[in-house]
Write a protein that holds these residues in place. Structure first.
Motif, PDB file in Angstrom:
ATOM      1  N   ILE A   1       0.859  -1.182   0.000  1.00 45.29           N
ATOM      2  CA  ILE A   1       0.000   0.000   0.000  1.00 45.29           C
ATOM      3  C   ILE A   1       0.895   1.233   0.000  1.00 45.29           C
ATOM      4  N   GLN A   2       0.362   2.320  -0.537  1.00 39.38           N
ATOM      5  CA  GLN A   2       1.064   3.597  -0.558  1.00 39.38           C
ATOM      6  C   GLN A   2       0.405   4.572   0.403  1.00 39.38           C
ATOM      7  N   ILE A   3       1.224   5.396   1.018  1.00 30.22           N
ATOM      8  CA  ILE A   3       0.717   6.555   1.741  1.00 30.22           C
ATOM      9  C   ILE A   3       0.990   7.764   0.862  1.00 30.22           C
ATOM     10  N   LEU A   4      -0.045   8.563   0.621  1.00 32.26           N
ATOM     11  CA  LEU A   4       0.078   9.694  -0.299  1.00 32.26           C
ATOM     12  C   LEU A   4      -0.404  10.985   0.353  1.00 32.26           C
ATOM     13  N   LEU A   5       0.319  12.071   0.104  1.00 37.35           N
ATOM     14  CA  LEU A   5      -0.195  13.396   0.397  1.00 37.35           C
ATOM     15  C   LEU A   5      -1.138  13.782  -0.733  1.00 37.35           C
ATOM     16  N   ALA A   6      -2.268  14.373  -0.395  1.00 37.59           N
ATOM     17  CA  ALA A   6      -3.245  14.769  -1.405  1.00 37.59           C
ATOM     18  C   ALA A   6      -3.679  16.205  -1.173  1.00 37.59           C
ATOM     19  N   MET A   7      -3.666  16.995  -2.243  1.00 31.70           N
ATOM     20  CA  MET A   7      -4.140  18.375  -2.202  1.00 31.70           C
ATOM     21  C   MET A   7      -4.938  18.676  -3.453  1.00 31.70           C
ATOM     22  N   HIS A   8      -5.783  19.682  -3.362  1.00 32.66           N
ATOM     23  CA  HIS A   8      -6.513  20.132  -4.540  1.00 32.66           C
ATOM     24  C   HIS A   8      -5.504  20.674  -5.547  1.00 32.66           C
ATOM     25  N   PRO A   9      -5.680  20.388  -6.838  1.00 32.29           N
ATOM     26  CA  PRO A   9      -4.674  20.825  -7.829  1.00 32.29           C
ATOM     27  C   PRO A   9      -4.500  22.338  -7.897  1.00 32.29           C
ATOM     28  N   ASP A  10      -5.507  23.104  -7.490  1.00 29.75           N
ATOM     29  CA  ASP A  10      -5.391  24.564  -7.508  1.00 29.75           C
ATOM     30  C   ASP A  10      -4.741  25.119  -6.252  1.00 29.75           C
ATOM     31  N   HIS A  11      -4.479  24.247  -5.304  1.00 33.91           N
ATOM     32  CA  HIS A  11      -3.922  24.715  -4.034  1.00 33.91           C
ATOM     33  C   HIS A  11      -2.404  24.770  -4.127  1.00 33.91           C
ATOM     34  N   GLN A  12      -1.815  25.872  -3.668  1.00 32.57           N
ATOM     35  CA  GLN A  12      -0.370  26.032  -3.677  1.00 32.57           C
ATOM     36  C   GLN A  12       0.164  25.968  -2.252  1.00 32.57           C
ATOM     37  N   LEU A  13       1.372  25.439  -2.118  1.00 29.90           N
ATOM     38  CA  LEU A  13       1.985  25.331  -0.790  1.00 29.90           C
ATOM     39  C   LEU A  13       2.639  26.663  -0.399  1.00 29.90           C
ATOM     40  N   GLU A  14       1.847  27.717  -0.427  1.00 27.75           N
ATOM     41  CA  GLU A  14       2.375  29.020  -0.065  1.00 27.75           C
ATOM     42  C   GLU A  14       2.320  29.250   1.441  1.00 27.75           C
ATOM     43  N   SER A  15       1.500  28.498   2.130  1.00 32.33           N
ATOM     44  CA  SER A  15       1.369  28.654   3.575  1.00 32.33           C
ATOM     45  C   SER A  15       2.518  27.933   4.268  1.00 32.33           C
ATOM     46  N   PRO A  16       3.363  28.652   5.013  1.00 30.82           N
ATOM     47  CA  PRO A  16       4.459  27.973   5.729  1.00 30.82           C
ATOM     48  C   PRO A  16       3.987  26.839   6.642  1.00 30.82           C
ATOM     49  N   PRO A  17       2.898  27.007   7.416  1.00 28.42           N
ATOM     50  CA  PRO A  17       2.457  25.879   8.246  1.00 28.42           C
ATOM     51  C   PRO A  17       2.076  24.647   7.435  1.00 28.42           C
ATOM     52  N   LEU A  18       1.387  24.853   6.319  1.00 25.47           N
ATOM     53  CA  LEU A  18       0.997  23.707   5.499  1.00 25.47           C
ATOM     54  C   LEU A  18       2.217  23.041   4.882  1.00 25.47           C
ATOM     55  N   ARG A  19       3.161  23.833   4.434  1.00 32.92           N
ATOM     56  CA  ARG A  19       4.394  23.283   3.879  1.00 32.92           C
ATOM     57  C   ARG A  19       5.139  22.467   4.936  1.00 32.92           C
ATOM     58  N   GLU A  20       5.154  22.981   6.160  1.00 37.26           N
ATOM     59  CA  GLU A  20       5.844  22.275   7.232  1.00 37.26           C
ATOM     60  C   GLU A  20       5.153  20.963   7.583  1.00 37.26           C
ATOM     61  N   LEU A  21       3.823  20.970   7.586  1.00 42.89           N
ATOM     62  CA  LEU A  21       3.088  19.735   7.835  1.00 42.89           C
ATOM     63  C   LEU A  21       3.441  18.681   6.792  1.00 42.89           C
ATOM     64  N   CYS A  22       3.472  19.085   5.539  1.00 42.28           N
ATOM     65  CA  CYS A  22       3.827  18.141   4.469  1.00 42.28           C
ATOM     66  C   CYS A  22       5.222  17.578   4.686  1.00 42.28           C
ATOM     67  N   ASN A  23       6.163  18.430   5.057  1.00 39.63           N
ATOM     68  CA  ASN A  23       7.535  17.964   5.284  1.00 39.63           C
ATOM     69  C   ASN A  23       7.601  16.968   6.434  1.00 39.63           C
ATOM     70  N   GLU A  24       6.848  17.230   7.503  1.00 41.42           N
ATOM     71  CA  GLU A  24       6.870  16.310   8.645  1.00 41.42           C
ATOM     72  C   GLU A  24       6.282  14.956   8.259  1.00 41.42           C
TER      73      GLU A  24
END
Length: 325
Positions: free
Chosen positions: A290-313
């Motif tokens: 099985i795969q674990i995947l990050l999923a976001m809406h295609p129009d959403h950009q990782l401009e938010s530092p908190p969201l970017r940090e969550l993805c990195n963690e």
């Protein structure tokens, strides 16, 4: 391209520092599989992305990607050398993103919503929450999470009710409506209590050997249950004698109490296996991942530092999931 090439060539590569863009180019090509797609996501020309990969290989003094035969064209599959140093390259890029996040000026922001399956919530979420809270990236009130099966998580992200989702899907998985990024994988494992006779079987079992066993199942419409049931159907194993539970913790507890066998990804049962509370039953079949995947809406950009940090963690922790020995 000329500027980057002129400044980066004719230098003793091992006596200078590589550029962060080189690592980003390598990871993008590995993730998106074509130079065209990788360059689109990175936001540079195809020639420049290829050049950055070449410069990184020169710095390593070793090829990092496999080449196709007979034309020796670059492929997106890392060779053994690249695989060995992949975690370090991922850490370099993640650390740089962390630095940008920490240096970003504080901004007013609303509450982030993260949707994820129960198995991720019970394994990766605690460490992610602790990290982003301790570092001041998010306050405990700065985000909330919801747990649901992957189909519901996907719907929450698609309809923008969640800024970030984590999916658990059978490998390989392609989503034509969401932006998805594989960040981890784990084999599905058949398991039972240590005292069960199958736990001491000297050779791998065929699926048909489970015909007289109590089958313990996850909840309806679970990805894990669907995989297990498909294996049982191939072996013509009736699932009439079954115990079904609403969550994976109950599945593990039922199997530990016995009797019964169940199937879940290894990362879900790793702690109990290492503690001797559960035993894996080797199967003759090729393992299903099985795969674990990050999923976001295609129009959403990782401009938010908190969201970017969550993805990195989540990337860090999913990339370090325990694997069976």
């Amino acid at each position: 391209m000329a500027t980057e090439q002129n400044t980066d060539s004719d230098v003793n590569f091992r006596q200078r520092h590589p550029r962060i863009e080189w690592f980003e180019a390598l990871l993008a090509y590995r993730r998106w599989h074509t130079i065209a797609e990788a360059s689109r996501h990175v936001g540079v020309s195809q020639d420049l992305l290829s050049e950055r990969i070449r410069l990184l290989e020169e710095w390593f003094e070793h090829e990092l990607f496999e080449r196709s035969q007979p034309h020796q064209r670059l492929t997106p599959k890392l060779n053994a050398f690249g695989d060995r140093y992949l975690p370090y390259m991922q850490h370099v890029v993640a650390a740089f993103d962390d630095l940008v996040t920490v240096l970003a000026p504080p901004t007013a922001r609303g509450q982030l919503v993260v949707a994820l399956p129960e198995s991720i919530a019970t394994s990766l979420l605690a460490a992610v929450r602790r990290s982003v809270h301790d570092r001041g990236i998010l306050t405990p009130a700065g985000w909330r999470f919801i747990t649901a099966r992957s189909a519901v998580v996907r719907s929450e992200v698609l309809h923008r009710r969640a800024a970030l989702g984590l999916l658990v899907e059978r490998e390989p998985y392609i989503d034509r409506e969401l932006h998805t990024e594989p960040i981890g994988r784990s084999p599905m494992c058949l398991f039972t209590a240590p005292g069960h006779a199958l736990a001491h079987h000297p050779t791998p079992l065929s699926v048909e050997d489970l015909s007289n066993e109590i089958i313990v199942l996850d909840k309806e419409q679970s990805t894990y249950r669907a995989i297990f049931e498909s294996i049982l159907r191939r072996g013509h194993i009736p699932i009439t004698r079954r115990d079904a539970f609403s969550n994976i913790e109950a599945v593990k507890s039922a199997v530990m109490a016995g009797p019964g066998v169940a199937m879940l990804p290894y990362f879900v049962i790793a702690d109990e296996v290492r503690a001797g509370k559960l035993s894996i039953i080797p199967l003759q079949e090729e393992p299903i991942y099985i795969q674990i995947l990050l999923a976001m809406h295609p129009d959403h950009q990782l401009e938010s530092p908190p969201l970017r940090e969550l993805c990195n963690e989540f990337r860090r922790l999913a990339g370090a999931l325990p694997q069976p020995e």
